[in-house]
Design a protein around this motif. Structure first.
Motif, PDB file in Angstrom:
ATOM      1  N   GLY A  21       0.813  -1.217   0.000  1.00 52.92           N
ATOM      2  CA  GLY A  21       0.000   0.000   0.000  1.00 52.92           C
ATOM      3  C   GLY A  21       0.841   1.258   0.000  1.00 52.92           C
ATOM      4  N   GLY A  22       1.887   1.273   0.806  1.00 53.11           N
ATOM      5  CA  GLY A  22       2.778   2.427   0.864  1.00 53.11           C
ATOM      6  C   GLY A  22       3.533   2.659  -0.428  1.00 53.11           C
ATOM      7  N   LEU A  23       3.963   1.574  -1.054  1.00 45.81           N
ATOM      8  CA  LEU A  23       4.671   1.689  -2.329  1.00 45.81           C
ATOM      9  C   LEU A  23       3.738   2.222  -3.409  1.00 45.81           C
ATOM     10  N   ALA A  24       2.515   1.702  -3.448  1.00 47.53           N
ATOM     11  CA  ALA A  24       1.545   2.191  -4.440  1.00 47.53           C
ATOM     12  C   ALA A  24       1.266   3.679  -4.235  1.00 47.53           C
ATOM     13  N   TYR A  25       1.119   4.092  -2.981  1.00 46.34           N
ATOM     14  CA  TYR A  25       0.888   5.506  -2.679  1.00 46.34           C
ATOM     15  C   TYR A  25       2.074   6.353  -3.144  1.00 46.34           C
ATOM     16  N   THR A  26       3.279   5.912  -2.812  1.00 49.86           N
ATOM     17  CA  THR A  26       4.479   6.667  -3.158  1.00 49.86           C
ATOM     18  C   THR A  26       4.651   6.809  -4.667  1.00 49.86           C
ATOM     19  N   LEU A  27       4.355   5.748  -5.391  1.00 51.85           N
ATOM     20  CA  LEU A  27       4.542   5.779  -6.844  1.00 51.85           C
ATOM     21  C   LEU A  27       3.461   6.577  -7.572  1.00 51.85           C
ATOM     22  N   THR A  28       2.240   6.588  -7.044  1.00 45.25           N
ATOM     23  CA  THR A  28       1.143   7.255  -7.757  1.00 45.25           C
ATOM     24  C   THR A  28       0.841   8.659  -7.249  1.00 45.25           C
ATOM     25  N   ARG A  29       1.286   9.011  -6.072  1.00 40.98           N
ATOM     26  CA  ARG A  29       0.925  10.303  -5.478  1.00 40.98           C
ATOM     27  C   ARG A  29       1.344  11.509  -6.302  1.00 40.98           C
ATOM     28  N   PRO A  30       2.530  11.528  -6.909  1.00 42.71           N
ATOM     29  CA  PRO A  30       2.867  12.719  -7.706  1.00 42.71           C
ATOM     30  C   PRO A  30       1.851  12.994  -8.826  1.00 42.71           C
ATOM     31  N   ALA A  31       1.348  11.946  -9.455  1.00 40.40           N
ATOM     32  CA  ALA A  31       0.374  12.133 -10.533  1.00 40.40           C
ATOM     33  C   ALA A  31      -0.998  12.510  -9.983  1.00 40.40           C
ATOM     34  N   THR A  32      -1.416  11.881  -8.890  1.00 41.49           N
ATOM     35  CA  THR A  32      -2.753  12.155  -8.360  1.00 41.49           C
ATOM     36  C   THR A  32      -2.824  13.488  -7.630  1.00 41.49           C
ATOM     37  N   ARG A  33      -1.709  13.999  -7.174  1.00 41.17           N
ATOM     38  CA  ARG A  33      -1.695  15.295  -6.468  1.00 41.17           C
ATOM     39  C   ARG A  33      -2.209  16.408  -7.386  1.00 41.17           C
ATOM     40  N   ARG A  34      -1.929  16.277  -8.682  1.00 46.67           N
ATOM     41  CA  ARG A  34      -2.345  17.304  -9.640  1.00 46.67           C
ATOM     42  C   ARG A  34      -3.864  17.354  -9.836  1.00 46.67           C
ATOM     43  N   LEU A  35      -4.573  16.316  -9.382  1.00 45.96           N
ATOM     44  CA  LEU A  35      -6.020  16.254  -9.555  1.00 45.96           C
ATOM     45  C   LEU A  35      -6.780  16.927  -8.423  1.00 45.96           C
ATOM     46  N   GLY A  36      -6.070  17.491  -7.482  1.00 45.17           N
ATOM     47  CA  GLY A  36      -6.706  18.197  -6.377  1.00 45.17           C
ATOM     48  C   GLY A  36      -7.395  17.249  -5.402  1.00 45.17           C
ATOM     49  N   THR A  37      -8.599  17.616  -4.973  1.00 45.36           N
ATOM     50  CA  THR A  37      -9.337  16.823  -3.994  1.00 45.36           C
ATOM     51  C   THR A  37      -9.628  15.422  -4.518  1.00 45.36           C
TER      52      THR A  37
END
Length: 89
Positions: free
Chosen positions: A7-23
Motif C-alpha cells: 500500500g505504501g509503495l503504491a501511494y508513493t509511486l502514484t501520489r505525484p500524478a494524483t496530487r495534480r487532480l486536487g481533492t
C-alpha cells in the motif's frame, strides 16, 4: 507487513500524478493505496492456510468494497493533511 509495504509503495509511486487532480486525487490516492493493501492480503491468505479468494466472486466483491470504503477514509485523511500543510505554510 507486506500488505502495508504494498500500500505504501503504491501511494508513493502514484501520489505525484494524483496530487495534480486536487481533492479527487487525494481520494484516488487513498483508494489506490487501499486496493494495493487488500490485493496483497488476498493474494497471500491462501499461503497462510486461508481460503483462496482472488478470482472468486466473493473475493472480488470484498476487494472492491473494502478498497473503496476504506480508501475513501484514507483519501479523506490525505485531503485533510494536505489542507493542514497548506494552512501552515
Amino acid at each position: 507487513g507486506g500488505a502495508g509495504a504494498a500500500g505504501g509503495l503504491a501511494y508513493t509511486l502514484t501520489r505525484p500524478a494524483t496530487r495534480r487532480l486536487g481533492t479527487a486525487g487525494d481520494y484516488l490516492s487513498g483508494i489506490i493505496a487501499m486496493a494495493s493493501y487488500v490485493g496483497f492480503a488476498l493474494a497471500v491468505i491462501p499461503y497462510l492456510g486461508g481460503p483462496r479468494m482472488l478470482g472468486d466472486v466473493a473475493g472480488v466483491v470484498i476487494f472492491v468494497f473494502i478498497s473503496v470504503l476504506f480508501g475513501t477514509v484514507v483519501g479523506k485523511m490525505i485531503h485533510d493533511g494536505e489542507r493542514l500543510k497548506k494552512a501552515m505554510e
